[in-house]
Design a protein around this motif. Structure first.
Motif, mmCIF file in Angstrom:
data_model
loop_
_atom_site.group_PDB
_atom_site.id
_atom_site.type_symbol
_atom_site.label_atom_id
_atom_site.label_comp_id
_atom_site.label_asym_id
_atom_site.label_seq_id
_atom_site.Cartn_x
_atom_site.Cartn_y
_atom_site.Cartn_z
ATOM 1 N N UNK A 169 0.829 -1.208 0.000
ATOM 2 C CA UNK A 169 0.000 0.000 0.000
ATOM 3 C C UNK A 169 0.865 1.261 0.000
ATOM 4 N N UNK A 170 1.914 1.264 0.836
ATOM 5 C CA UNK A 170 2.790 2.433 0.914
ATOM 6 C C UNK A 170 3.527 2.653 -0.408
ATOM 7 N N UNK A 171 3.991 1.572 -1.024
ATOM 8 C CA UNK A 171 4.683 1.719 -2.296
ATOM 9 C C UNK A 171 3.744 2.236 -3.389
ATOM 10 N N UNK A 172 2.502 1.751 -3.389
ATOM 11 C CA UNK A 172 1.550 2.227 -4.386
ATOM 12 C C UNK A 172 1.222 3.701 -4.165
ATOM 13 N N UNK A 173 1.064 4.102 -2.892
ATOM 14 C CA UNK A 173 0.755 5.500 -2.598
ATOM 15 C C UNK A 173 1.899 6.425 -3.022
ATOM 16 N N UNK A 174 3.142 6.008 -2.759
ATOM 17 C CA UNK A 174 4.275 6.840 -3.163
ATOM 18 C C UNK A 174 4.389 6.913 -4.684
ATOM 19 N N UNK A 175 4.135 5.792 -5.372
ATOM 20 C CA UNK A 175 4.166 5.801 -6.842
ATOM 21 C C UNK A 175 3.064 6.710 -7.401
ATOM 22 N N UNK A 176 1.881 6.647 -6.828
ATOM 23 C CA UNK A 176 0.756 7.464 -7.303
ATOM 24 C C UNK A 176 1.061 8.948 -7.087
ATOM 25 N N UNK A 177 1.661 9.259 -5.906
ATOM 26 C CA UNK A 177 1.990 10.654 -5.620
ATOM 27 C C UNK A 177 3.080 11.154 -6.559
ATOM 28 N N UNK A 178 4.044 10.298 -6.888
ATOM 29 C CA UNK A 178 5.111 10.697 -7.809
ATOM 30 C C UNK A 178 4.577 10.921 -9.223
ATOM 31 N N UNK A 179 3.575 10.150 -9.637
ATOM 32 C CA UNK A 179 3.054 10.235 -10.995
ATOM 33 C C UNK A 179 2.020 11.345 -11.157
ATOM 34 N N UNK A 180 1.114 11.487 -10.177
ATOM 35 C CA UNK A 180 0.006 12.423 -10.319
ATOM 36 C C UNK A 180 0.100 13.628 -9.385
ATOM 37 N N UNK A 181 1.084 13.649 -8.477
ATOM 38 C CA UNK A 181 1.229 14.789 -7.581
ATOM 39 C C UNK A 181 0.268 14.796 -6.421
ATOM 40 N N UNK A 227 -1.902 11.944 -3.408
ATOM 41 C CA UNK A 227 -2.045 10.583 -2.925
ATOM 42 C C UNK A 227 -3.390 10.010 -3.363
ATOM 43 N N UNK A 228 -3.449 8.718 -3.581
ATOM 44 C CA UNK A 228 -4.702 8.122 -4.069
ATOM 45 C C UNK A 228 -5.758 8.061 -2.972
ATOM 46 N N UNK A 229 -7.030 8.122 -3.397
ATOM 47 C CA UNK A 229 -8.153 7.932 -2.493
ATOM 48 C C UNK A 229 -8.590 6.471 -2.574
ATOM 49 N N UNK A 230 -8.542 5.806 -1.466
ATOM 50 C CA UNK A 230 -8.889 4.387 -1.433
ATOM 51 C C UNK A 230 -10.346 4.176 -1.028
ATOM 52 N N UNK A 231 -10.808 4.943 -0.052
ATOM 53 C CA UNK A 231 -12.205 4.846 0.403
ATOM 54 C C UNK A 231 -12.812 6.238 0.386
ATOM 55 N N UNK A 232 -14.139 6.300 0.314
ATOM 56 C CA UNK A 232 -14.867 7.569 0.363
ATOM 57 C C UNK A 232 -16.142 7.384 1.155
#
Length: 472
Positions: A60-72, A74-79
């Motif tokens: 999860x942490x690696x995916x969040x860091x990758x998403x932040x690096x690509x899109x600027x 952090x991803x939203x997982x739940x709403x």
């Protein structure tokens, strides 16, 4: 890629996700849910297990860091759900209470229940008890029209006796004994058995030149209890753990070898290395350490020797440490701390070239921290005399010169200088040209010692400062 490969990859991906989810549930205390997932998903736990370097949280942490690096961002997982949908779901999820006494259930109970004379219910006893409370009270429940009525258990006394018997058996059975009956733990025990030294070393205490204080402490911890067990019969315990530190080549491992050679027939010696205790599989390193200490108790009196222990006991607050490394260190801390009460007859000997890298919690576990000193002039003369070739005659002036040159030398550096002298003699014997002058046949003793550059000059000062701060 063929369709079969796609199906195979999808199946492997599904299996990996299920293993990650099951481990995440187990780590956070959802044990029943974890077991249900394993049973329902039919996870092949007898064929596969989760690797030690991966978990759902790190993914999860690696995916969040990758998403932040690509899109600027952090991803939203739940709403959050909308209020109306949330209300509807709450209405649907609201459980129907079966524990309320309604008029219908009361009437049904009055018609279906046996006469009051056949029931013996205390006045303050509630008519509604849960199954958990009934199990604790040792009774069985009988439902009648929605009302749960406690009925006295016929086998309550027998169950209670069986429980007491089982508790007595568990009291006299350690955890490790039960685990060793399983095949995977038995395989790890076979691995630990390979660390038991069985070689014959022709060494004695006379081979340890200098460091009398370190030798005396080690003898007090191992040799004295073997010779005079009556001295430790009234609550006095020998030293249970000693840390030897000093520059490389100062004789720390040599002292351990001599201890093994002197006690080989009386003590079980475990020589532990990182290749044995460190495993890539999740939780296996902790199991190996627990089995190691359990076997040390089983084959006591025993010695566990950790060479270069700073590699296993570095500081736990480093951000680069993986979660598995922290779990391993915590397990080792618990085993070391519980030795005095549960692990009698086990002596832990450790050596380190970098004691300042060891975590403070591990330093507290070592009752004695000893600095292995460099040899003094007299000890250097003895070492040089032992290491020089037998056929080589050295005058008094030459010996004094070699002793003076070898100042700040460790015992191993003196050995290397003497070995260079021996090899020079071998070269002269095997040289093709035998027509050499007498001067050329002389071995340059001074040159052999001068080409050795001692590495302990700076390190020894740092070890002395550390010893003054942490001496015990």
């Amino acid at each position: 890629m063929s369709r079969e490969d796609d199906i195979r990859n999808a199946a492997a991906r599904r299996r990996n996700i299920l293993f990650l989810t099951e481990r995440f549930l187990a780590d956070y205390g959802f044990h029943q849910t974890s077991e249900s997932l394993k049973n329902e998903a039919r996870l092949p736990t007898d064929t596969y297990e989760l690797c030690d370097n991966i978990d759902l949280d790190s993914i999860y942490l690696e995916y969040a860091s990758y998403y932040h690096l690509k899109f600027g961002k952090y991803p939203k997982i739940v709403r959050k759900l909308k209020p109306n949908v949330n209300t509807e779901l709450d209405m649907k999820r609201k459980p129907k209470s079966k524990c309320r006494l309604t008029a219908a259930t009361t009437n049904a109970a009055q018609t279906e229940m046996p006469p009051a004379e056949s029931l013996t219910i205390p006045g303050d006893l509630e008519l509604i008890v849960t199954k958990v409370e009934m199990v604790k009270a040792g009774v069985e429940g009988a439902e009648a029209g929605g009302i749960i009525i406690p009925v006295a258990a016929t086998n309550g006394e027998n169950n209670r006796n069986e429980t007491l018997t089982r508790l007595r058996e568990i009291e006299h059975l350690t955890i490790a004994d039960g685990l060793l009956s399983q095949q995977d733990w038995q395989n790890l025990a076979d691995l630990v058995k390979t660390t038991i030294m069985r070689d014959v070393l022709k060494l004695s205490w006379a081979d340890m030149c200098g460091n009398a204080s370190a030798v005396d402490i080690v003898k007090e911890a191992v040799v004295t209890p073997l010779k005079y067990p009556q001295l430790f019969a009234n609550g006095l315990r020998p030293w249970k753990s000693v840390l030897l530190h000093g520059p490389p080549g100062s004789g720390k491992t040599m002292l351990a070898k001599i201890l093994y050679a002197e006690t080989r027939e009386q003590v079980t010696f475990f020589n532990v290395t990182s290749s044995i205790v460190v495993s890539k599989w999740r939780g296996e390193s902790e199991k190996i350490m627990r089995i190691l200490f359990h076997m040390a108790v089983k084959y006591s009196p025993s010695i566990i020797f950790f060479d270069e222990i700073e590699g296993l006991t570095s500081s736990r607050d480093r951000p680069s440490d993986h979660e598995s490394s922290k779990r391993f260190k915590n397990e080792l801390l618990q085993l070391l701390d519980g030795m005095e009460q549960q692990m009698g007859g086990v002596f832990v000997l450790a050596s380190s070239n970098l004691p300042w890298d060891i975590d403070d919690a591990f330093l507290r576990r070592f009752e004695k921290k000893l600095l292995v000193q460099l040899p003094n002039p007299v000890e250097r003369a003895i070492l040089i005399g032992k290491q020089l070739p037998i056929l080589l005659t050295v005058s008094k002036e030459q010996m004094e010169l070699l002793v003076r040159i070898s100042e700040q030398f460790t015992g191993d550096e003196i050995r290397l200088a003497c070995k260079e002298i021996s090899m020079q003699m071998v070269r002269r014997v095997t040289r093709a040209d035998k027509h050499t002058t007498k001067t050329e046949q002389e071995v340059p003793l001074q040159q052999a010692f001068e080409q050795i550059k001692p590495l302990s000059v700076k390190l020894m000062k740092r070890h002395q400062i550390w010893q003054e701060e942490h001496s015990s």
